[in-house]
Motif scaffolding. Structure first.
Motif, PDB file in Angstrom:
ATOM      1  N   UNK A  95      23.699-111.103  22.062  1.00  0.00           N
ATOM      2  CA  UNK A  95      23.891-110.962  20.613  1.00  0.00           C
ATOM      3  C   UNK A  95      23.759-112.316  19.926  1.00  0.00           C
ATOM      4  N   UNK A  96      24.289-113.359  20.552  1.00  0.00           N
ATOM      5  CA  UNK A  96      24.164-114.704  19.993  1.00  0.00           C
ATOM      6  C   UNK A  96      22.701-115.149  19.909  1.00  0.00           C
ATOM      7  N   UNK A  97      21.862-114.566  20.729  1.00  0.00           N
ATOM      8  CA  UNK A  97      20.427-114.887  20.711  1.00  0.00           C
ATOM      9  C   UNK A  97      19.618-113.857  19.921  1.00  0.00           C
ATOM     10  N   UNK A  98      20.304-113.169  19.009  1.00  0.00           N
ATOM     11  CA  UNK A  98      19.674-112.228  18.081  1.00  0.00           C
ATOM     12  C   UNK A  98      18.994-111.039  18.767  1.00  0.00           C
ATOM     13  N   UNK A  99      19.559-110.598  19.867  1.00  0.00           N
ATOM     14  CA  UNK A  99      19.058-109.377  20.506  1.00  0.00           C
ATOM     15  C   UNK A  99      19.652-108.175  19.787  1.00  0.00           C
ATOM     16  N   UNK A 100      18.832-107.246  19.415  1.00  0.00           N
ATOM     17  CA  UNK A 100      19.298-106.047  18.725  1.00  0.00           C
ATOM     18  C   UNK A 100      20.027-105.116  19.706  1.00  0.00           C
ATOM     19  N   UNK A 101      20.747-104.133  19.142  1.00  0.00           N
ATOM     20  CA  UNK A 101      21.457-103.164  19.979  1.00  0.00           C
ATOM     21  C   UNK A 101      20.473-102.358  20.826  1.00  0.00           C
ATOM     22  N   UNK A 102      19.337-102.009  20.254  1.00  0.00           N
ATOM     23  CA  UNK A 102      18.344-101.230  20.987  1.00  0.00           C
ATOM     24  C   UNK A 102      17.783-102.019  22.171  1.00  0.00           C
ATOM     25  N   UNK A 103      17.537-103.298  21.937  1.00  0.00           N
ATOM     26  CA  UNK A 103      17.004-104.141  23.005  1.00  0.00           C
ATOM     27  C   UNK A 103      18.041-104.321  24.111  1.00  0.00           C
ATOM     28  N   UNK A 104      19.302-104.492  23.728  1.00  0.00           N
ATOM     29  CA  UNK A 104      20.364-104.619  24.721  1.00  0.00           C
ATOM     30  C   UNK A 104      20.539-103.327  25.513  1.00  0.00           C
ATOM     31  N   UNK A 105      20.413-102.187  24.822  1.00  0.00           N
ATOM     32  CA  UNK A 105      20.564-100.893  25.485  1.00  0.00           C
ATOM     33  C   UNK A 105      19.459-100.686  26.518  1.00  0.00           C
ATOM     34  N   UNK A 106      18.247-101.129  26.182  1.00  0.00           N
ATOM     35  CA  UNK A 106      17.129-100.997  27.120  1.00  0.00           C
ATOM     36  C   UNK A 106      17.393-101.799  28.388  1.00  0.00           C
TER      37      UNK A 106
END
Length: 229
Positions: free
Chosen positions: A41-52
């Motif tokens: 999240x600190x590196x601007x990863x979206x929720x969708x990208x994290x979920x993947x």
């Protein structure tokens, strides 16, 4: 009768329920995933990208958890795992075979044009001022070589269990090149402006134009090089 349902089941893509798997994590693994997501999240990863990413990691973590291995033992420190995710190379998009073949056709056209142009330049003072193959023969040979290498590149990147045997590919490529060479020679026997040998400057123009098209295609579609690089 039992084979068909099994094959159909294998063909269906497995859907990973992230929320359900998160609820199965041990306390240590839950803390590991929490810290990992915070870094992402600190590196601007979206929720969708994290979920993947979690769809990829959680099944592995749960499997290792059943074996008594925490995520730190599976992936190393959370900062190290996060760094590997953040900086891992992006997957190449699948490019159609015909587009790879067309791109390499233009590359080989530029090579042949350059060779014929240089040869024609050094032979410019001889009685026959036009040398080399005509435009149609040049393009035909380039297409044969381009699509042959495109097929080889596609074949070489497949898993060994999913591709033809090496000797089969080699025999097929030799046959294609021989047939292509024969066809180029046959076309060269036709007398017309596009089948007759050209002046050396024309070959150099062909080399520059076709290489320019190859360069634009490679840059636009992020295509692999001659040897799948």
């Amino acid at each position: 009768m039992t084979e068909k349902p099994v094959k159909e089941a294998e063909a269906v893509e497995e859907v990973v329920d992230v929320d359900a798997l998160l609820g199965k994590l041990s306390k240590k693994n839950d803390e590991y995933v929490f810290k990992l997501r915070r870094i992402l999240t600190d590196h601007q990863w979206s929720e969708e990208r994290q979920k993947a990413v979690l769809q990829e990691l959680l099944p592995e973590i749960i499997t290792a958890q059943h074996q008594g291995k925490p995520a730190t033992q599976l992936y190393g420190p959370v900062t190290e795992k996060a760094n590997s995710l953040i900086h891992r190379p992006k997957k190449r998009k699948k490019v159609p075979f015909w587009l790879n073949g067309l791109d390499l056709t233009f590359l080989f056209s530029s090579m042949f044009g350059l060779v014929y142009g240089v040869m024609g330049y050094f032979n410019r003072n001889k009685p026959q001022t036009a040398s080399g193959n005509g435009l149609m023969s040049l393009l035909l040979m380039a297409a044969v070589a381009g699509f042959a290498f495109a097929y080889y590149n596609e074949w070489s990147t497949k898993k060994k269990t999913d591709r033809r045997k090496t000797w089969q590919v080699m025999v097929m490529m030799v046959m294609v090149i021989l047939v292509g060479s024969w066809a180029a020679g046959a076309v060269g026997m036709i007398k017309s402006p596009i089948t007759s040998p050209m002046q050396w400057p024309v070959y150099l123009v062909v080399a520059v134009v076709t290489y320019g098209i190859h360069y634009l295609l490679k840059r636009r579609y992020h295509l692999r090089g001659l040897m799948a690089q």
